[in-house]
Design a protein around this motif. Structure first.
Motif, PDB file in Angstrom:
ATOM      1  N   SER A  69      -0.595  57.834  42.885  1.00 56.80           N
ATOM      2  CA  SER A  69      -0.523  58.735  41.734  1.00 56.80           C
ATOM      3  C   SER A  69      -0.079  60.126  42.179  1.00 56.80           C
ATOM      4  CB  SER A  69      -1.898  58.863  41.052  1.00 56.80           C
ATOM      5  OG  SER A  69      -2.800  59.544  41.900  1.00 56.80           O
ATOM      6  N   GLY A  70       0.248  60.949  41.202  1.00 59.51           N
ATOM      7  CA  GLY A  70       0.566  62.345  41.480  1.00 59.51           C
ATOM      8  C   GLY A  70      -0.654  63.091  42.010  1.00 59.51           C
ATOM      9  N   TYR A  71      -1.814  62.740  41.453  1.00 58.60           N
ATOM     10  CA  TYR A  71      -3.050  63.346  41.951  1.00 58.60           C
ATOM     11  C   TYR A  71      -3.216  63.078  43.445  1.00 58.60           C
ATOM     12  CZ  TYR A  71      -7.766  63.737  43.438  1.00 58.60           C
ATOM     13  OH  TYR A  71      -8.860  64.047  44.205  1.00 58.60           O
ATOM     14  N   LEU A  74      -1.010  65.231  45.611  1.00 52.22           N
ATOM     15  CA  LEU A  74      -1.527  66.597  45.766  1.00 52.22           C
ATOM     16  C   LEU A  74      -2.703  66.633  46.749  1.00 52.22           C
ATOM     17  CD1 LEU A  74      -1.387  67.451  41.967  1.00 52.22           C
ATOM     18  CD2 LEU A  74      -0.139  68.727  43.727  1.00 52.22           C
ATOM     19  N   THR A  95      -1.627  74.160  33.470  1.00 53.91           N
ATOM     20  CA  THR A  95      -1.075  72.965  34.116  1.00 53.91           C
ATOM     21  C   THR A  95      -1.956  71.790  33.714  1.00 53.91           C
ATOM     22  OG1 THR A  95      -0.524  71.885  36.241  1.00 53.91           O
ATOM     23  CG2 THR A  95      -2.426  73.340  36.239  1.00 53.91           C
ATOM     24  N   PHE A  96      -1.547  70.599  34.130  1.00 52.23           N
ATOM     25  CA  PHE A  96      -2.420  69.446  33.974  1.00 52.23           C
ATOM     26  C   PHE A  96      -3.561  69.588  34.976  1.00 52.23           C
ATOM     27  CE2 PHE A  96      -3.236  64.824  34.990  1.00 52.23           C
ATOM     28  CZ  PHE A  96      -3.949  64.590  33.838  1.00 52.23           C
ATOM     29  N   ALA A  98      -5.095  67.865  37.007  1.00 55.21           N
ATOM     30  CA  ALA A  98      -5.063  67.230  38.338  1.00 55.21           C
ATOM     31  C   ALA A  98      -4.638  68.207  39.431  1.00 55.21           C
ATOM     32  CB  ALA A  98      -4.121  66.025  38.324  1.00 55.21           C
ATOM     33  N   THR A  99      -3.796  69.187  39.098  1.00 53.37           N
ATOM     34  CA  THR A  99      -3.383  70.191  40.080  1.00 53.37           C
ATOM     35  C   THR A  99      -4.615  70.864  40.675  1.00 53.37           C
ATOM     36  OG1 THR A  99      -1.570  70.683  38.526  1.00 53.37           O
ATOM     37  CG2 THR A  99      -1.796  72.136  40.431  1.00 53.37           C
ATOM     38  N   VAL A 140       3.563  74.848  40.010  1.00 52.57           N
ATOM     39  CA  VAL A 140       3.823  73.662  39.186  1.00 52.57           C
ATOM     40  C   VAL A 140       5.150  73.889  38.473  1.00 52.57           C
ATOM     41  CG1 VAL A 140       2.974  72.235  37.286  1.00 52.57           C
ATOM     42  CG2 VAL A 140       1.356  73.311  38.847  1.00 52.57           C
ATOM     43  N   LEU A 142       6.746  72.960  35.464  1.00 55.80           N
ATOM     44  CA  LEU A 142       6.320  72.286  34.241  1.00 55.80           C
ATOM     45  C   LEU A 142       7.483  71.865  33.353  1.00 55.80           C
ATOM     46  CD1 LEU A 142       3.270  71.819  33.781  1.00 55.80           C
ATOM     47  CD2 LEU A 142       3.355  73.574  32.035  1.00 55.80           C
ATOM     48  N   ASP A 166       3.763  71.072  43.024  1.00 55.29           N
ATOM     49  CA  ASP A 166       3.432  70.058  42.025  1.00 55.29           C
ATOM     50  C   ASP A 166       4.687  69.879  41.173  1.00 55.29           C
ATOM     51  OD1 ASP A 166       2.713  68.577  39.834  1.00 55.29           O
ATOM     52  OD2 ASP A 166       0.714  69.468  39.651  1.00 55.29           O
ATOM     53  N   GLN A 169       6.447  66.917  37.032  1.00 61.89           N
ATOM     54  CA  GLN A 169       7.194  66.888  35.769  1.00 61.89           C
ATOM     55  C   GLN A 169       8.664  67.239  35.941  1.00 61.89           C
ATOM     56  OE1 GLN A 169       5.296  69.029  32.571  1.00 61.89           O
ATOM     57  NE2 GLN A 169       3.336  68.019  32.879  1.00 61.89           N
ATOM     58  N   SER A 190       4.688  62.224  40.360  1.00 63.88           N
ATOM     59  CA  SER A 190       3.928  61.238  39.581  1.00 63.88           C
ATOM     60  C   SER A 190       4.908  60.316  38.877  1.00 63.88           C
ATOM     61  CB  SER A 190       3.071  61.941  38.527  1.00 63.88           C
ATOM     62  OG  SER A 190       2.548  60.987  37.611  1.00 63.88           O
ATOM     63  N   TYR A 192       3.645  58.173  36.553  1.00 61.47           N
ATOM     64  CA  TYR A 192       2.906  57.794  35.343  1.00 61.47           C
ATOM     65  C   TYR A 192       3.955  57.442  34.277  1.00 61.47           C
ATOM     66  CZ  TYR A 192      -0.431  58.398  31.494  1.00 61.47           C
ATOM     67  OH  TYR A 192      -1.222  58.203  30.392  1.00 61.47           O
ATOM     68  N   LYS A 195       6.302  60.069  32.553  1.00 59.11           N
ATOM     69  CA  LYS A 195       7.019  61.109  33.307  1.00 59.11           C
ATOM     70  C   LYS A 195       8.512  60.801  33.275  1.00 59.11           C
ATOM     71  CE  LYS A 195       3.012  62.683  34.588  1.00 59.11           C
ATOM     72  NZ  LYS A 195       2.393  63.950  34.800  1.00 59.11           N
ATOM     73  N   GLY A 203       1.586  55.596  39.604  1.00 58.55           N
ATOM     74  CA  GLY A 203       2.362  55.679  40.849  1.00 58.55           C
ATOM     75  C   GLY A 203       2.602  57.134  41.194  1.00 58.55           C
TER      76      GLY A 203
HETATM   77  C1  LIG Z   1       1.134  63.986  35.671  1.00 53.06           C
HETATM   78  C2  LIG Z   1       0.826  65.206  36.423  1.00 53.06           C
HETATM   79  C3  LIG Z   1      -0.048  65.196  37.517  1.00 53.06           C
HETATM   80  C4  LIG Z   1      -0.843  63.992  37.936  1.00 53.06           C
HETATM   81  O1  LIG Z   1      -0.123  62.825  38.070  1.00 53.06           O
HETATM   82  P1  LIG Z   1      -0.894  61.411  37.976  1.00 53.06           P
HETATM   83  O2  LIG Z   1       0.105  60.454  38.477  1.00 53.06           O
HETATM   84  O3  LIG Z   1      -1.265  61.204  36.559  1.00 53.06           O
HETATM   85  O4  LIG Z   1      -2.082  61.507  38.872  1.00 53.06           O
HETATM   86  C5  LIG Z   1      -0.240  66.372  38.202  1.00 53.06           C
HETATM   87  N1  LIG Z   1       0.365  67.499  37.832  1.00 53.06           N
HETATM   88  C6  LIG Z   1       1.204  67.559  36.777  1.00 53.06           C
HETATM   89  C7  LIG Z   1       1.861  68.846  36.426  1.00 53.06           C
HETATM   90  C8  LIG Z   1       1.435  66.419  36.034  1.00 53.06           C
HETATM   91  O5  LIG Z   1       2.233  66.491  34.962  1.00 53.06           O
END
Ligand SMILES: *Cc1c(COP(=O)(O)O)cnc(C)c1O
Length: 376
Positions: A69-71, A74, A95-96, A98-99, A140, A142, A166, A169, A190, A192, A195, A203
């Protein structure tokens, strides 16, 4: 203000329609599915290696490491940089979540900084937030538009800070031809489903030019194990990108350049048709060398919820991330130092349907409804 129903036929416009993209790429996606299944190639096999090579090439880095994942990208990046307890990492207030969670889960302390009118970190507010404990910055990028990396990298060098991008996106975006995800120690991705390069489940990946970081991530995604020697190099994680997902993503990566062309065309149409509405701010910025790939088309309406609810009421699926900023969620125990731009953006944002599979007549309908809200 209401839609003139005698002239506008009501439609439903979904934010994304994954089944349409599947239909368009069915032959290629089915072929790799059968290939993976017939070979029983499930974990860390050729499809993953091929995708990693193609992703690194696309981004413009030496290495790419597929993760879950993107998480994870990071989190593993911060650990690879040796960031942990006692360290501060600067992250944007808008931001989302997860950052920020990646910083907390690495044991470090996030320090939030407000964003500018382009939704990305306000580089003029970074230096005032730097303390003797600051070790890193996570810019990020965005919605497909990159943070001001030339300015940010200068600040990072001056203060000897690690930069983890990050870029979740913004795959395909660039500044002066240098790709998102190729500026910092790592770029984090990410895949997801929604995206810009979306898989069929979760992923993610890291891109980097640093061989040690790539090696660290390869081991840590597999419980710390060096798969050749069996040696454990640390307490790791289970966060490998599935070989089957990698096979699907490799197909979709080949089509990414043309899907970005399509996104830019939709963005251009929205711009032509909506830019006379003075209460609606569109996501077009004039900065020479910056390339916008429109992962999202996020407008700001001065009427906030009234606008987004009207869109929904008339069948247009819009996203209103993030009405409540993440730092206002009590359980996250974050410090709200006052972020006026983030607060204003959070009240006003509305992402219009912007997907490669969104049809022309759907774009026109979105435009009609948005204009009708403003009595036009
Ligand atoms: C989607 C996203 C993430 C996390 O990605 P995941 O794959 O959902 O864990 C982190 N940062 C930003 C800016 C995102 O858009």
């Amino acid at each position: 203000m209401s839609v003139r129903r005698d002239t506008v036929e009501r439609k439903t416009v979904k934010f994304v329609v994954p089944s349409r993209t599947y239909s368009a790429l069915k032959e290629e996606l089915d072929a790799v599915y059968f290939d993976v299944m017939a070979k029983g190639a499930l974990i860390d096999r050729e499809h993953l290696k091929n995708f990693e090579a193609n992703l690194a090439n696309f981004v413009g880095t030496k290495y790419a490491v597929g993760l879950n994942s993107g998480y994870d990208a990071l989190h593993v990046s911060l650990r690879a940089a040796g960031i942990g307890p006692g360290d501060e990492v600067i992250v944007p207030a808008h931001t989302f979540v997860a950052t920020c969670s990646a910083v907390v889960n690495a044991g470090a302390t996030p320090v939030l900084v407000d964003v500018a009118d382009d939704f990305n970190i306000d580089v003029t507010k970074i230096e005032p937030a730097i303390t003797s404990e600051t070790r890193g910055i996570i810019p990020v990028h965005l919605s497909g538009w990159m943070a001001d990396m030339p300015a940010l990298m200068t600040i990072a060098r001056k203060h000897d800070l690690v930069v983890v991008e990050d870029a979740c996106q913004s795959l395909g975006s660039s500044i002066n031809g240098k790709g998102a995800g190729s500026w910092g120690l790592t770029g984090c991705w990410s895949f997801y489903p929604f995206k810009i390069l979306g898989g069929y489940g979760d992923g993610g990946a890291i891109t980097t030019n640093d061989e040690e970081v790539a090696l660290y991530a390869r081991r840590m995604r597999y419980n710390g194990e060096d798969r050749k020697t069996g040696e454990y190099h640390g307490h790791g994680f289970t966060c490998l990108l599935d070989n089957l997902q990698a096979a699907f993503l490799d197909v979709k990566l080949r089509h990414l350049p043309s899907s970005i062309v399509r996104r830019k065309a939709i963005a251009g149409r929205y711009r032509d048709a909506l830019s006379d509405l003075s209460d609606l701010t569109l996501p077009h910025y004039t900065r020479p060398g910056f390339d916008h790939v429109y992962q999202n088309y996020t407008v700001r309406s001065r009427q906030g919820n009234a606008f987004s609810e009207y869109m929904k009421m008339n069948g247009v699926e819009v996203l209103t991330q993030f009405r409540k900023p993440y730092y206002r969620h009590a359980a996250l125990k974050l410090v709200d130092r006052g972020f006026p731009v983030t607060e204003a953006i959070s009240r006003e944002v509305c992402s219009l349907p912007m997907a490669v599979e969104t049809a022309d007549d759907e774009v026109e309908y979105v435009i009609q409804v948005a204009r009708a809200f403003y009595g036009k």
